[in-house]
Write an enzyme that holds these catalytic residues in place. Sequence first.
Site, PDB file in Angstrom:
ATOM      1  CB  SER A 219      -9.627  -1.794   1.517  1.00 20.73           C
ATOM      2  OG  SER A 219     -10.579  -2.660   2.071  1.00 20.73           O
TER       3      SER A 219
ATOM      4  CE  LYS B 185      -4.603   0.746   4.087  1.00 21.26           C
ATOM      5  NZ  LYS B 185      -3.961  -0.543   4.349  1.00 21.26           N
TER       6      LYS B 185
ATOM      7  CD  GLU C 119     -13.193   0.767   3.477  1.00 21.14           C
ATOM      8  OE1 GLU C 119     -12.337   0.751   2.579  1.00 21.14           O
ATOM      9  OE2 GLU C 119     -13.568  -0.260   4.076  1.00 21.14           O
TER      10      GLU C 119
ATOM     11  CG  HIS D 166      -7.555   2.016   0.599  1.00 24.08           C
ATOM     12  ND1 HIS D 166      -6.468   1.218   0.327  1.00 24.08           N
ATOM     13  CD2 HIS D 166      -8.184   1.439   1.658  1.00 24.08           C
ATOM     14  CE1 HIS D 166      -6.459   0.194   1.164  1.00 24.08           C
ATOM     15  NE2 HIS D 166      -7.486   0.307   1.983  1.00 24.08           N
TER      16      HIS D 166
ATOM     17  CG  ASN E   9      -1.826  -1.213   1.248  1.00 23.35           C
ATOM     18  OD1 ASN E   9      -2.487  -1.492   0.261  1.00 23.35           O
ATOM     19  ND2 ASN E   9      -1.828  -1.943   2.353  1.00 23.35           N
TER      20      ASN E   9
ATOM     21  CG  HIS F 123     -10.659  -2.343   6.964  1.00 29.95           C
ATOM     22  ND1 HIS F 123     -10.097  -2.357   8.218  1.00 29.95           N
ATOM     23  CD2 HIS F 123      -9.788  -2.991   6.160  1.00 29.95           C
ATOM     24  CE1 HIS F 123      -8.928  -2.976   8.172  1.00 29.95           C
ATOM     25  NE2 HIS F 123      -8.711  -3.367   6.936  1.00 29.95           N
TER      26      HIS F 123
ATOM     27  CG  ASP G  40     -11.163   3.879   6.824  1.00 31.37           C
ATOM     28  OD1 ASP G  40     -10.171   4.409   6.282  1.00 31.37           O
ATOM     29  OD2 ASP G  40     -11.082   2.830   7.495  1.00 31.37           O
TER      30      ASP G  40
HETATM   31  C1  LIG Z   1     -10.038   0.776   4.942  1.00 27.00           C
HETATM   32  C2  LIG Z   1      -9.010   0.505   5.993  1.00 27.00           C
HETATM   33  N1  LIG Z   1      -9.198   1.002   7.217  1.00 27.00           N
HETATM   34  C3  LIG Z   1      -8.310   0.776   8.199  1.00 27.00           C
HETATM   35  C4  LIG Z   1      -7.184   0.015   7.994  1.00 27.00           C
HETATM   36  C5  LIG Z   1      -6.255  -0.246   9.137  1.00 27.00           C
HETATM   37  O1  LIG Z   1      -5.146   0.597   9.089  1.00 27.00           O
HETATM   38  P1  LIG Z   1      -3.792   0.204   9.836  1.00 27.00           P
HETATM   39  O2  LIG Z   1      -3.106  -0.777   8.955  1.00 27.00           O
HETATM   40  O3  LIG Z   1      -3.062   1.498   9.982  1.00 27.00           O
HETATM   41  O4  LIG Z   1      -4.172  -0.393  11.136  1.00 27.00           O
HETATM   42  C6  LIG Z   1      -6.929  -0.496   6.729  1.00 27.00           C
HETATM   43  C7  LIG Z   1      -5.693  -1.268   6.494  1.00 27.00           C
HETATM   44  O5  LIG Z   1      -5.601  -2.304   6.027  1.00 27.00           O
HETATM   45  C8  LIG Z   1      -7.878  -0.264   5.693  1.00 27.00           C
HETATM   46  O6  LIG Z   1      -7.712  -0.771   4.470  1.00 27.00           O
END
Ligand SMILES: Cc1ncc(COP(=O)(O)O)c(C=O)c1O
Length: 381
Positions: A172, A231, A168, A200, A40, A126, A197
């Site tokens: 993702s 990411k 989101e 991405h 990422n 997620h 969120d």
């Molecule tokens: C949409 C989404 N939210 C949250 C996370 C979690 O982030 P972190 O890896 O910083 O814990 C991810 C990571 O994979 C994600 O894709």
Amino acid sequence: MPAATTAMQAWLGSRADVRERRGLLRSTEPQAGLVDLASNDYLGLSADPRVIEAATRALIEHGAGARGSRVVCGTTAAHQELEAQLRLLTGQEAALVFSSGYTANIGILTALGGPGTLMIHDAHVHASLLDGIRLSRSPSVEVAHHDVAAIAAALAGRTKPRAVVVLESIYSVLGDAADLAAVAALCASFDALLLVDEAHGIGVAGQGRGAVHAAGLAGAPHVAVTATLSKALGSQGGAVLGSAQLRDHLVNTARTFIFDTALAPAAAAAAARAAAIIRQEPELAGQVLANAAALAARCGVPAAAGAVQSIPVESAGQAAAVASALRSQGVSVGCFRPPSVPDGVSRIRLTARANISAAELEWAAATVARAVAFGPDGGPS
Ligand SMILES: Cc1ncc(COP(=O)(O)O)c(C=O)c1O
């Protein structure tokens, strides 16, 4: 004499057997030396000398670890600088840094939730958002992916004094984008909070400033954002972005903020430098989107909204076999299978980077397209 198998060992063994039979085994092997279409690190900032230099200086100045919670002794100048840079990048009034995106999501959802808050979430959000909703003990409604009418219906029928809609900005797994303007308008008219969120989205959408900023929603009182620093920012950690009032509430009530050791200062300094670079060099976001579109075209799939491109395959077993064959040919790709895919469809997931060379992209995309079309052994699939 070997000890008898315990009930737990027997159960662990049976779970491992099931995963193996279904082709769902995961691995934690390092993947060095491959062309990276799996990470990422969308803008290549994890290896940027300016980012590394900032982290090195913070390491020397503050030590290897934060030594305590943010509310005890874990807050350093690096955390404050990171929060300032995140505010500048995203145009939000306030930022609060957590030790990961996962803990940021759990922290805000549990701090806003409870029996008086209805949570409405898209079916594709997620795992960290789902966990946060569950832990919040709020009543919740799941709506079909992108179903704005279902969100409206859930808001219209709500009996709770407060509501949070959870999306989101760029999803993702499929890499598709939410209709933020439409859902934000609904939230405004039904007096609900929209939580987006941007894991991405930041660094990729809206010239790097995120999809919420691009939609003109930065600073809106009915919109809050969560982000990961792992990411596009190439570091580690997470953040909540929104009003100063929200930040204050989280500092005082978010359990994953209060009862967790602060993010390591070196990671905070790296992310702060990365955020400044993204703001000063918006062409980086343009480059990752151009590379993502090229990758999608070469692999015969429609271009998604962000860096993530998704190629559906027939089965979990085929996804694993294609990913493994590609690994042996020198390409690292994501292999997404149930239960990590919200629609149950196994897929090869490719992530574009701003810093992949044109020649590397051409070769890697052709290698992926061949493996998907002809199967991992090179014969028709
Ligand atoms: C949409 C989404 N939210 C949250 C996370 C979690 O982030 P972190 O890896 O910083 O814990 C991810 C990571 O994979 C994600 O894709």
